[in-house]
Every structure is written in structure tokens, then in C-alpha cells.
Design an enzyme around this catalytic site. Structure first.
Site, PDB file in Angstrom:
ATOM      1  N   ASP A   1       0.870  -1.162   0.000  1.00 34.94           N
ATOM      2  CA  ASP A   1       0.000   0.000   0.000  1.00 34.94           C
ATOM      3  C   ASP A   1       0.918   1.225   0.000  1.00 34.94           C
ATOM      4  O   ASP A   1       2.144   1.107   0.154  1.00 34.94           O
ATOM      5  CB  ASP A   1      -0.890  -0.038   1.249  1.00 34.94           C
ATOM      6  CG  ASP A   1      -1.763   1.187   1.389  1.00 34.94           C
ATOM      7  OD1 ASP A   1      -2.416   1.562   0.404  1.00 34.94           O
ATOM      8  OD2 ASP A   1      -1.767   1.786   2.481  1.00 34.94           O
TER       9      ASP A   1
ATOM     10  N   ASP B   1      -0.426   5.128   0.885  1.00 30.69           N
ATOM     11  CA  ASP B   1      -0.841   6.210   1.785  1.00 30.69           C
ATOM     12  C   ASP B   1      -0.852   5.756   3.238  1.00 30.69           C
ATOM     13  O   ASP B   1      -1.519   4.782   3.589  1.00 30.69           O
ATOM     14  CB  ASP B   1      -2.232   6.710   1.402  1.00 30.69           C
ATOM     15  CG  ASP B   1      -2.237   7.396   0.048  1.00 30.69           C
ATOM     16  OD1 ASP B   1      -1.427   8.313  -0.147  1.00 30.69           O
ATOM     17  OD2 ASP B   1      -3.039   7.000  -0.824  1.00 30.69           O
TER      18      ASP B   1
END
Length: 277
Positions: A17, A19
Site C-alpha cells: 500500500d 498512503d
């Protein structure tokens, strides 16, 4: 309670991922939203509401946020103003602790069992235009350069449209991108040979639904909010958002997921990874 699984196959790929895991966008989003809440005379984010929204695509446009915020403006106006705030501040994104070292190490890492190179991919809910803004600083652009362009799967990729996390699609598409570049004589990478890195609760569930192992690196607010439900998060049992099926791939204490306080605490040996000298 499940028996602890210890006979996992060797890790061949790591999927990240972005953010709140690699770069500090979650804190920037919180700051931008809090400015607007104060502008319209509303209380700033509580730890609980912030934890519920982290990692959820479009969360500040959804019912959970607006039913709590009770803003005196329309959702459309709030969306316009918050988008403008984020456009101004996202260029200030910086790498989070441990991100640069971890990606640098994994870029040259090998499997201790086979000696094969570890493949890397990105699976982020952020849209392409936001990605470009968030990675405009030289150090952030350098950080994300570890992922080849065809191995960066973003939220507006047509292959995952309408099936964001906690659905597994973005991680399965990332795996497809890795396998599409595997030598034709090589063996395809399987889901249980992938290690997902996530900071959000919905992301952990997405990784589990994809049949992958997961390292959960929660924001401190999220870790506190889910402390009592920690084992359920690791099992992918929270079901914060319906994804249209009742598949439950995780069980309590089954060994598929671990939680660490930051990327600086990642244990390479635990996953059979080493860096050639």
C-alpha cells in the site's frame, strides 16, 4: 481459535500500500479536513472517527464522515474545498520512518530458500492524478521509483474500478502484473507466496481475501482504536465494508498476519529474506 500455521511457502513477492504506510498522506489529509471542520464551526477529527476512515477510498465523501461532521455545507462543496486543500498540501508528502531503507533492502533482497530475487509491486487506492502530486518531491519520487511503472496498480485502474479495498481485486491485479513479467520458463507466483504491507484495517482484510500474508503497520491512532479487536483485525474479521460475498479467509491466531509499530521493525529473517553482501 485456529492452530498457528508455520509451514508457509517461501515469500517471492512483496506488495505495498502507499498512503499512510510509505508516505505521510494520512496525516496531511487529517490536517486538511480539520482546517475545513474548524472553518465551518465543527469539532475536529476524533481518534475514533479518524481510525474508521483511514484507508477507505473516498471516506470523507461518505455517510460515516458526513453523518458525524454535520457540516452546514453540501457534500459537493466540501468535496471541492477538501480536494483543493489536498492539492495544495500533497506536494509536501514525505517518506515515513523505515520506508526508504525497507524498499532499498527489498529491491535487492533474495529468498533464503531459493536465492531468487524478491519481486515488488504497489497496490494503492489513490488515483493517478493524486499519485503524481503526492510523489512530486524528489525524495518521495525516488522512494516510489522502486516500483516499475507497470507494477504500480492505482485506484482508477479499470481492472479494479468499483472493487476497492477490502475487496481483494487490487492485490490480485498487482500479482497479475508481477506474473506477466515472470520468465515464461519460470513458475508463476502464487498468492500465498506474497507478503502484503498495509496500514489500514480494510487493507489487511483485502490482503487476506487475496490469500496473501500481511504485515500490518497501523497508524498509532488506529492501533489504539482497534486494540481490543486486534486479533480480529489480523484475521480480517472486522467486515467494515460489505464486498458482496461472505468469504472469510482468516481465523483468529492463524499466523497469516503480524502487526509491527513501524516499517523500521520489519524482521527479514522471519520471512526467509536476505540481502546479498
Amino acid at each position: 481459535m485456529a492452530s498457528l500455521k508455520t509451514d508457509f511457502p517461501a515469500i517471492r513477492a512483496c506488495i505495498f500500500d502507499m498512503d499512510g504506510l510509505l508516505i505521510n498522506t494520512e496525516d496531511i489529509i487529517t490536517s486538511c479536513v480539520n482546517q475545513l471542520l474548524e472553518k465551518y464551526g465543527r469539532p475536529v477529527f476524533t481518534q475514533s472517527i479518524r481510525a474508521q476512515l483511514m484507508g477507505v477510498p473516498g471516506s470523507t465523501n461518505g455517510d460515516v464522515f458526513h453523518n458525524w461532521a454535520k457540516l452546514p455545507i453540501s457534500r459537493e462543496q466540501f468535496a471541492r474545498e477538501s480536494a483543493e486543500q489536498m492539492r495544495l498540501h500533497f506536494p509536501n508528502c514525505t517518506p515515513l520512518p523505515g520506508a526508504e531503507k525497507l524498499l532499498s533492502n527489498l529491491s535487492r533482497a533474495r529468498s533464503a530458500s531459493s536465492g531468487d530475487k524478491i519481486e515488488l509491486a504497489l497496490a494503492s487506492s489513490t488515483k493517478s492524478h493524486s499519485y503524481e502530486i503526492k510523489t512530486s518531491r524528489p525524495e518521495t519520487k525516488q522512494l516510489l521509483s522502486c516500483f516499475q511503472p507497470d507494477r504500480r496498480i492505482l485506484g482508477d485502474d479499470p481492472r479494479v474500478q468499483g472493487r476497492g479495498k477490502p475487496a481483494p481485486d487490487i492485490y490480485l491485479v498487482a500479482l497479475q502484473s508481477l506474473n506477466s513479467s515472470v520468465d515464461s520458463s519460470g513458475k508463476a507466483i502464487m498468492p500465498n507466496e506474497c507478503l502484503v504491507f498495509e496500514d489500514s484495517v480494510v487493507g489487511v482484510e483485502a490482503g487476506r481475501r487475496a490469500g496473501m500474508r500481511v504485515v500490518w503497520v497501523p497508524h498509532p491512532d488506529v492501533a489504539i482504536e482497534y486494540q481490543a479487536r486486534h486479533r480480529g483485525v489480523l484475521a480480517g474479521e472486522t467486515r467494515m465494508i460489505e464486498v458482496g460475498d461472505n468469504v472469510q479467509l482468516g481465523e483468529i491466531d492463524d499466523g497469516w498476519v503480524e502487526s509491527i509499530p513501524s516499517l523500521e521493525h520489519f524482521n527479514y529473517e522471519r520471512y526467509g529474506l536476505y540481502m546479498p553482501s
